[in-house]
Scaffold this active site. Structure first.
Site, PDB file in Angstrom:
ATOM      1  N   LEU A  12       0.781  -1.072   0.112  1.00  0.00           N
ATOM      2  CA  LEU A  12      -0.063  -0.116  -0.068  1.00  0.00           C
ATOM      3  C   LEU A  12       0.719   1.127  -0.059  1.00  0.00           C
ATOM      4  O   LEU A  12       1.440   1.662   1.113  1.00  0.00           O
ATOM      5  CB  LEU A  12      -0.846   0.045   1.323  1.00  0.00           C
ATOM      6  CG  LEU A  12      -1.779  -1.074   1.364  1.00  0.00           C
ATOM      7  CD1 LEU A  12      -2.601  -0.996   2.701  1.00  0.00           C
ATOM      8  CD2 LEU A  12      -2.666  -1.599   0.113  1.00  0.00           C
ATOM      9  N   GLY A  15       5.681   5.209  -2.827  1.00  0.00           N
ATOM     10  CA  GLY A  15       6.466   6.495  -2.953  1.00  0.00           C
ATOM     11  C   GLY A  15       7.909   6.113  -2.818  1.00  0.00           C
ATOM     12  O   GLY A  15       8.254   5.299  -3.152  1.00  0.00           O
ATOM     13  N   ARG A  49      -2.030   7.166  -8.420  1.00  0.00           N
ATOM     14  CA  ARG A  49      -1.716   7.365  -9.857  1.00  0.00           C
ATOM     15  C   ARG A  49      -1.112   6.190 -10.643  1.00  0.00           C
ATOM     16  O   ARG A  49      -0.036   6.033 -10.638  1.00  0.00           O
ATOM     17  CB  ARG A  49      -0.811   8.742  -9.986  1.00  0.00           C
ATOM     18  CG  ARG A  49      -1.572   9.982  -9.549  1.00  0.00           C
ATOM     19  CD  ARG A  49      -0.483  11.134  -9.629  1.00  0.00           C
ATOM     20  NE  ARG A  49       0.379  11.066  -8.868  1.00  0.00           N
ATOM     21  CZ  ARG A  49       1.781  11.752  -9.069  1.00  0.00           C
ATOM     22  NH1 ARG A  49       1.755  12.744 -10.206  1.00  0.00           N
ATOM     23  NH2 ARG A  49       2.838  11.715  -8.630  1.00  0.00           N
ATOM     24  N   GLU A 131       8.923  -2.118  12.464  1.00  0.00           N
ATOM     25  CA  GLU A 131      10.259  -1.524  12.712  1.00  0.00           C
ATOM     26  C   GLU A 131      10.803  -0.226  12.241  1.00  0.00           C
ATOM     27  O   GLU A 131      11.357   0.552  12.724  1.00  0.00           O
ATOM     28  CB  GLU A 131      11.388  -2.622  12.246  1.00  0.00           C
ATOM     29  CG  GLU A 131      12.816  -2.561  12.693  1.00  0.00           C
ATOM     30  CD  GLU A 131      13.107  -2.460  14.322  1.00  0.00           C
ATOM     31  OE1 GLU A 131      13.449  -1.313  14.594  1.00  0.00           O
ATOM     32  OE2 GLU A 131      12.902  -3.620  14.670  1.00  0.00           O
ATOM     33  N   VAL A 134      10.073   3.703  13.472  1.00  0.00           N
ATOM     34  CA  VAL A 134      11.118   4.589  14.513  1.00  0.00           C
ATOM     35  C   VAL A 134      12.439   4.284  13.994  1.00  0.00           C
ATOM     36  O   VAL A 134      12.874   3.080  14.127  1.00  0.00           O
ATOM     37  CB  VAL A 134      10.783   4.061  15.959  1.00  0.00           C
ATOM     38  CG1 VAL A 134      11.940   4.895  17.179  1.00  0.00           C
ATOM     39  CG2 VAL A 134       9.352   4.276  16.560  1.00  0.00           C
ATOM     40  N   ILE A 138      17.558   1.540  11.678  1.00  0.00           N
ATOM     41  CA  ILE A 138      18.219   1.126  12.787  1.00  0.00           C
ATOM     42  C   ILE A 138      17.366   0.187  13.640  1.00  0.00           C
ATOM     43  O   ILE A 138      16.140   0.229  13.877  1.00  0.00           O
ATOM     44  CB  ILE A 138      18.425   2.250  14.148  1.00  0.00           C
ATOM     45  CG1 ILE A 138      19.217   3.540  13.424  1.00  0.00           C
ATOM     46  CG2 ILE A 138      18.748   2.047  15.412  1.00  0.00           C
ATOM     47  CD1 ILE A 138      19.165   4.842  14.166  1.00  0.00           C
ATOM     48  N   GLY A 189      17.027  18.062   0.620  1.00  0.00           N
ATOM     49  CA  GLY A 189      15.987  17.167   0.473  1.00  0.00           C
ATOM     50  C   GLY A 189      15.801  16.699   1.831  1.00  0.00           C
ATOM     51  O   GLY A 189      14.895  15.614   2.217  1.00  0.00           O
ATOM     52  N   ASP A 203       6.769  14.544  14.729  1.00  0.00           N
ATOM     53  CA  ASP A 203       7.250  13.191  14.317  1.00  0.00           C
ATOM     54  C   ASP A 203       8.158  12.720  15.609  1.00  0.00           C
ATOM     55  O   ASP A 203       7.776  11.443  15.823  1.00  0.00           O
ATOM     56  CB  ASP A 203       8.184  13.348  13.238  1.00  0.00           C
ATOM     57  CG  ASP A 203       9.100  12.342  12.786  1.00  0.00           C
ATOM     58  OD1 ASP A 203       8.323  11.476  11.813  1.00  0.00           O
ATOM     59  OD2 ASP A 203      10.198  11.984  13.303  1.00  0.00           O
ATOM     60  N   LYS A 207       7.112   8.938  18.017  1.00  0.00           N
ATOM     61  CA  LYS A 207       8.190   7.982  17.823  1.00  0.00           C
ATOM     62  C   LYS A 207       8.426   7.761  19.660  1.00  0.00           C
ATOM     63  O   LYS A 207       8.587   6.474  20.025  1.00  0.00           O
ATOM     64  CB  LYS A 207       9.531   8.175  17.408  1.00  0.00           C
ATOM     65  CG  LYS A 207       9.282   8.411  15.718  1.00  0.00           C
ATOM     66  CD  LYS A 207      10.250   9.029  15.157  1.00  0.00           C
ATOM     67  CE  LYS A 207      10.091   8.779  13.534  1.00  0.00           C
ATOM     68  NZ  LYS A 207      11.342   9.666  12.759  1.00  0.00           N
TER      69      LYS A 207
END
Length: 430
Positions: A12, A15, A49, A131, A134, A138, A189, A203, A207
């Site tokens: 699902l 990207g 798309r 996994e 977070v 790692i 970026g 964010d 976590k």
């Protein structure tokens, strides 16, 4: 012996992370099959798309009907990398209902509604692995859930957002201001066009909720996490930190109270000594410091974001879940047996670094010291500089409840001799 019928995976989202998961599944198909004990086949990819060219993914696998994909009775594992709350939550629970286990990288959903997802997985006898939610590549969730399952974890402290660490590292090493460092992060970026989720610590807070829940075997939701962004951190704060032998990091800190009767979870900028392992974490890297009763101090370090690192974590979960299905077993589910309350930030015992703009005249320091004493906060060090009738006063406190420290700051603001509170920052990791 290897089973010939392939295990089927539905993806699902396609990207940055999803496309890398698909690529690795294709290019390393033989290795994955050998490690699992059965072939693994990408059976469908839900996208918004379908006309977009996606190298290495046959067009016939693409669909815009994610619900129909997860309802297919032949799907063994659903990999959710679309993010957000809905439709991700409904798609995950639908996958459980139709006999598929789930691998997710959705930190926001897990932090907000992890308990109900665990319950749905258990009800239908399926796995929920995450996994990648977070710290990217790692290995952290599995060590906490499995390797340290027999130990008692008292503290988890770490850098869990690469964007903010990149910005703060640039401010530290180059002397750049916040805006300048953010512009560089955006150009490279590391930062999104709208960096709010990162720089305002949403964010990292999600976590922290996940880590606290696993570490302390109790339910911690996103709303339980104290959150403070790093947009107010200045070059002057870094200058003060260097004078103390410290640097500044945005830290996620999850702690068990000294009496073991409650836990806290918080995210905020903090000064930490240069001698602490987290102080040397540079660029967009992540690191998490775990303190356990028997194992002692452990640190997990590596790239915390990006397509390939995150896909690595997703593939590790896919291998684990597929092995479980072959063995007709499931991995660890929710462990929330302690049901410990989550204490408010005011109960946290910490230290403050406070920078004040004050009048440069006799008696100011005595007035300031009186306010600290009235709130039961002990002063560790004071540094004062004065020029042309104005002065700056930097106070570093001893450890005290955060509520007492906050009350002290509010009282200082009301002093006629205090022209402004230039900076407030906690001091951690000592």
């Amino acid at each position: 012996m290897m089973r010939t019928r392939p295990l089927k995976v539905a993806l699902l989202g396609c990207g940055v992370v999803g496309s890398e998961v698909a690529r690795i599944m294709t290019t390393h198909a033989d290795d994955l099959a050998a490690r699992i004990g059965a072939p693994v086949e990408l059976a469908g990819v839900a996208v918004r798309r379908p006309d977009k060219v996606r190298a290495g993914i046959p067009a016939e696998l693409l669909t815009t009907d994610a619900t129909a994909l997860v309802k297919r009775g032949d799907i063994d594992v659903v990999v959710e990398v679309i993010g957000g709350i809905e439709p991700a939550r409904t798609l995950i629970t639908t996958a459980f209902e139709h006999g598929a286990s789930v691998v997710s990288a959705n930190k926001a959903l897990l932090a907000q509604d992890g308990a109900s997802l665990y319950a749905a997985a258990e009800q239908h006898g399926q796995d929920l692995y995450y996994e990648a939610a977070v710290a990217g590549a790692i290995p952290l969730i599995r060590p906490l859930r499995e390797s340290l399952a027999g130990d008692k974890i008292n503290r988890v402290m770490g850098i869990v957002n690469g964007t903010t660490n990149f910005i703060l590292d640039k401010m530290d090493t180059s002397g750049a201001g916040y805006s300048e460092a953010l512009d560089e992060a955006t150009a490279l970026g590391y930062a999104e066009a709208d960096p709010t989720a990162d720089v305002e610590a949403f964010d990292a807070a999600a976590k922290a909720a996940i880590l606290a829940g696993i570490a302390f075997h109790t339910r911690v939701r996103l709303d339980d996490v104290y959150r403070e962004g790093m947009t107010e951190v200045t070059a002057a704060d870094f200058a003060s930190a260097k004078q103390m032998g410290c640097t500044i990091k945005l830290l996620a800190i999850c702690e068990r109270a000294a009496d073991g009767e409650s836990v806290t979870a918080r995210v905020h900028p903090a000064m930490i000594p240069l001698s602490h392992p987290l102080a040397s974490v540079r660029e967009a890297y992540n690191a998490v410091f775990v303190e356990a009763e028997a194992a002692g101090r452990l640190m997990f370090y590596g790239p915390g974001a990006g397509g390939s690192p995150t896909a690595s974590a997703v593939l590790g979960d896919i291998v684990a879940v597929c092995r479980n299905r072959l063995n007709e077993a499931t991995g660890p589910g929710e462990s929330a047996y302690t049901q410990l309350p989550v204490s408010p930030m005011g109960d946290v015992v910490t230290r403050y670094h406070i920078s004040l703009d004050v009048a440069d005249k006799p008696g100011v320091l005595a007035q300031v010291a009186t306010v600290f004493a009235e709130h039961g906060v002990s002063i560790d060090t004071v540094r004062q500089q004065g020029k042309d009738g104005e002065a700056s006063l930097v106070v570093v406190t001893h450890r005290a409840p955060d509520a007492a420290l906050s009350g002290t700051v509010e009282a200082l603001r009301k002093l006629d001799t205090v022209r402004g509170v230039a900076s407030i920052m906690r001091v951690e990791g000592e």
